[in-house]
Design an enzyme around this catalytic site. Structure first.
Site, PDB file in Angstrom:
ATOM      1  N   SER A 155       0.801  -1.218   0.000  1.00 57.37           N
ATOM      2  CA  SER A 155       0.000   0.000   0.000  1.00 57.37           C
ATOM      3  C   SER A 155       0.837   1.272   0.000  1.00 57.37           C
ATOM      4  O   SER A 155       0.371   2.322  -0.463  1.00 57.37           O
ATOM      5  CB  SER A 155      -0.965   0.006   1.189  1.00 57.37           C
ATOM      6  OG  SER A 155      -0.269  -0.198   2.399  1.00 57.37           O
ATOM      7  N   HIS A 204       2.422   4.784   4.734  1.00 61.44           N
ATOM      8  CA  HIS A 204       1.554   5.463   3.771  1.00 61.44           C
ATOM      9  C   HIS A 204       2.037   6.886   3.497  1.00 61.44           C
ATOM     10  O   HIS A 204       1.999   7.353   2.354  1.00 61.44           O
ATOM     11  CB  HIS A 204       0.119   5.483   4.296  1.00 61.44           C
ATOM     12  CG  HIS A 204      -0.506   4.124   4.345  1.00 61.44           C
ATOM     13  ND1 HIS A 204      -1.716   3.884   4.959  1.00 61.44           N
ATOM     14  CD2 HIS A 204      -0.094   2.932   3.850  1.00 61.44           C
ATOM     15  CE1 HIS A 204      -2.022   2.598   4.835  1.00 61.44           C
ATOM     16  NE2 HIS A 204      -1.052   2.008   4.175  1.00 61.44           N
TER      17      HIS A 204
END
Length: 334
Positions: A155, A204
């Site tokens: 991610s 992230h």
């Protein structure tokens, strides 16, 4: 990227991923091979079939942990952790996101350039995450992100890809909410932190910053970057046996440009939801009236009845390949 210490869990979602990926690829005129390869690699690493099990490190050996990476110089944690996932839901969610982003990005550039971009984004997102964690410890004595956090998953790279993809559009949607593209990744970062417990904020955030850096670097660079050139060279070597066989056994093959076939029919007509630009042969969505590549009006057929827009009045005839590439890079680097 999930922050956890738990092992993989199974809940039977992989068949849904396989079905959705197969249906998406079936409807595409151009099947992006790098995106397919990335999805296959992540899935195979998670499934660990018998022929790969002896050579694949365990999940515990590849957790992304800044302390272990810096203390032991453990590069496999740096490079391999994005390809490991802690459960099927984690894998499927990331791979569906990769499928959508990969199709959009790989079809807006050639596959070698897309592969180069993914490699650069992976390295930068991991490196920036490492730098943030070390900085938090050095300047604020904040140990959680440096010593304790273990994370894996693709991610971080996906957040970087989202930033690059959003740079091509004015508006985006985050969980159905319309948001200006420049803020979309930040909004998703905040929502994911709020809605999904245990995700890695540092991972992230590193992905978003990597995407922003990549856009700035790519916009200031003309031509192909060295990594793209290397990948193209290696691809050419691997394709040599195929080219040799084609020379021995020639057969007619349609040329592929943009999103569909070139030379296989009248220009400017709509085929399977797309129309082909008469100036540069780029396949555009049937919803568009102006070519995405060269800005030629859809109805500017070159006849007396054609109505060309002022922006496209000078785009008559075929554009040189280098000019098309330059225009594509200008559009991509915005």
């Amino acid at each position: 990227m999930v922050r956890t210490r738990n092992g993989p869990r199974s809940n039977g979602m992989l068949p849904l991923l396989a079905l959705h990926a197969a249906s998406e690829y079936y409807r595409l005129d151009r099947k992006p091979p790098v995106t397919a390869g990335l999805i296959a690699a992540n899935s195979l690493i998670y499934l660990r079939p018998a022929f790969l099990d002896p050579i694949l490190p365990s999940l515990q050996e590849v957790w992304f942990n800044p302390h272990l990476i810096l203390k032991n110089g453990d590069l496999k944690r740096f490079f391999l952790s994005p390809f490991y996932h802690v459960g099927e839901s984690h894998l499927v969610y990331n791979m569906l996101s990769l499928l959508w982003k990969g199709i959009q990005l790989e079809n807006s550039m050639d596959s070698a350039e897309f592969a180069s971009m993914v490699a650069v984004l992976l390295g930068m997102s991991q490196g920036i995450s490492l730098l943030i964690s070390k900085s938090l410890l050095a300047f604020f004595d904040y140990e959680w992100a440096y010593y304790t956090e273990y994370s894996v998953g693709f991610s971080g790279v996906l957040f970087a890809m989202k930033v690059v993809l959003n740079s091509q559009t004015e508006n985006s949607y985050v969980y159905g909410i319309p948001i200006p593209s420049r803020y979309a990744a930040w909004a998703e970062l905040a929502l994911v932190q709020f809605l999904v417990p245990g995700v890695s904020f540092i991972g992230h955030l590193g992905g978003i910053l990597a995407g922003l850096v990549y856009i700035q670097l790519r916009g200031s660079y003309n031509g192909s970057d060295p990594l793209t050139v290397i990948i193209r060279g290696l691809t050419g070597v691997l394709k040599w046996p195929v080219r040799f066989l084609r020379r021995l056994f020639p057969f007619r093959r349609r040329q592929i440009s943009g999103r569909g076939p070139v030379g296989g029919g009248q220009r400017g007509i709509s085929v399977s939801g797309f129309w082909r630009c008469h100036a540069c042969t780029y396949e555009n969505s049937a919803w568009l009236d102006v070519c995405e590549m060269c800005s030629t009006n859809r109805r500017a057929t070159g006849s007396a009845n054609g109505m060309a827009s002022p922006r496209s009045a000078h785009y008559s005839g075929e554009l040189p390949l280098e000019e098309l590439r330059r225009r594509r890079m200008e559009r991509f680097g915005r």
